[in-house]
Design a protein around this motif. Structure first.
Motif, mmCIF file in Angstrom:
data_model
loop_
_atom_site.group_PDB
_atom_site.id
_atom_site.type_symbol
_atom_site.label_atom_id
_atom_site.label_comp_id
_atom_site.label_asym_id
_atom_site.label_seq_id
_atom_site.Cartn_x
_atom_site.Cartn_y
_atom_site.Cartn_z
ATOM 1 N N ASP B 98 0.838 -1.201 0.000
ATOM 2 C CA ASP B 98 0.000 0.000 0.000
ATOM 3 C C ASP B 98 0.880 1.261 0.000
ATOM 4 O O ASP B 98 0.588 2.242 -0.696
ATOM 5 N N GLU B 99 1.943 1.213 0.782
ATOM 6 C CA GLU B 99 2.881 2.351 0.830
ATOM 7 C C GLU B 99 3.490 2.604 -0.549
ATOM 8 O O GLU B 99 3.568 3.751 -1.006
ATOM 9 N N ALA B 101 2.223 1.742 -3.432
ATOM 10 C CA ALA B 101 1.171 2.222 -4.331
ATOM 11 C C ALA B 101 0.896 3.707 -4.113
ATOM 12 O O ALA B 101 0.737 4.467 -5.069
ATOM 13 N N ARG B 102 0.861 4.117 -2.834
ATOM 14 C CA ARG B 102 0.580 5.529 -2.537
ATOM 15 C C ARG B 102 1.720 6.431 -3.026
ATOM 16 O O ARG B 102 1.487 7.497 -3.583
ATOM 17 N N MET B 103 2.961 5.952 -2.809
ATOM 18 C CA MET B 103 4.111 6.734 -3.263
ATOM 19 C C MET B 103 4.149 6.840 -4.791
ATOM 20 O O MET B 103 4.552 7.866 -5.346
ATOM 21 N N ALA B 104 3.738 5.767 -5.460
ATOM 22 C CA ALA B 104 3.760 5.776 -6.929
ATOM 23 C C ALA B 104 2.472 6.360 -7.505
ATOM 24 O O ALA B 104 2.297 6.385 -8.725
ATOM 25 N N ASN B 105 1.566 6.787 -6.593
ATOM 26 C CA ASN B 105 0.283 7.350 -6.994
ATOM 27 C C ASN B 105 -0.520 6.364 -7.851
ATOM 28 O O ASN B 105 -1.059 6.700 -8.902
ATOM 29 N N LEU B 106 -0.550 5.119 -7.374
ATOM 30 C CA LEU B 106 -1.277 4.070 -8.095
ATOM 31 C C LEU B 106 -2.480 3.627 -7.274
ATOM 32 O O LEU B 106 -2.630 4.006 -6.103
ATOM 33 N N GLN B 107 -3.315 2.799 -7.896
ATOM 34 C CA GLN B 107 -4.385 2.148 -7.147
ATOM 35 C C GLN B 107 -3.724 1.156 -6.187
ATOM 36 O O GLN B 107 -2.662 0.610 -6.521
#
Lengths: 134, 113
Positions: B98-99, B101-107
């Motif tokens: 999740d971290e 994904a959030r850093m990569a601005n993904l789902q």
């Protein structure tokens, strides 16, 4: 004249006797050679049958296994040796025994460092923990 | 057993790959299966030593559990060691993915966890 004739015939006799002697000797030598070779082959076949020593060992290199035994913790030893042997057998079937042995050594060499560094890390951590816990 | 802080330490790349590989093999995999799965999917050839030291670390942190399995002839009669990801391991992996994904601005990355 008669004497002379006698001399010639005895000389011929001597020559034929010498030839016969050498022929017999040669035959005997060949027979001995055949016997020695056959006995040698029989003994070698017997040795192969009972000890399998002349066959190349189809198992992983024993010294490499021993090294794994030394560096790997007891809890994972059997699993790691099993995994390495599984890989060894796969490579042996595909590429032959020499490649499989090389592959085994390669895997052992690559695996040594993680175990050694892990051991050193644990040792140092425990050492400093023993000071802080006092 | 692990210190409480060990569980909060973020997962390393290899730890994540190993946890995902175990989950992919019905959450019940042994060393060679995990190694082959990682090699097959991301073409990363890890050594047996790196694999087992990482698995040992994950087990100490309570993220995986191991059990001894059956011995086969092709392994020279040696038993397999099966690993499965625990609920704590799954939570840690989920948090870690999740971290990323959030850093990569993904789902949020999911599916295995």
């Amino acid at each position: 004249m008669k004497n002379n004739h006698n001399n010639t015939s005895s000389q011929e006799l001597d020559e034929s006797a010498v030839k016969e002697f050498f022929l017999e000797k040669r035959i005997l030598q060949v027979a001995t050679d055949i016997f020695v070779v056959s006995v040698n082959d029989i003994l070698r076949a017997g040795l192969l049958f009972f000890t399998h020593e002349s066959l190349p060992r189809q198992l992983p290199p024993r010294f490499a296994e021993f090294l794994v035994y030394l560096i790997v913790p007891k809890s994972s030893r059997e699993a790691i040796l099993g995994d390495l042997e599984e890989d060894f057998n796969e490579v042996r079937e595909k590429f032959g025994l020499r490649h499989a042995k090389f592959y085994y050594w390669w895997q052992v060499g690559r695996s040594a460092w993680p175990f050694i560094s892990d051991f050193v890390k644990k040792f140092v951590t425990d050492y400093f923990r023993s000071f802080t816990s006092r | 057993m692990s210190a409480p802080n060990d569980r909060k330490t973020p997962l390393g790349d290899l730890e994540k790959f190993i946890l995902l590989a175990i989950l992919k093999v019905r959450n019940n995999a042994y060393g060679t299966e995990i190694k082959n799965e990682i090699k097959e999917v991301i073409n990363k050839d890890i050594s047996v030593g790196a694999l087992y030291t990482t698995l040992d670390r994950l087990e100490n942190r309570g993220f995986v559990k191991s059990r001894m399995g059956e011995a086969t002839e092709e392994r020279g009669g040696r038993a397999k060691k099966y690993f499965r990801v625990t609920a704590e391991g799954q939570t840690a992996l989920e948090r870690s993915l999740d971290e990323i994904a959030r850093m990569a601005n993904l789902q949020p990355i999911g599916g295995y966890v």
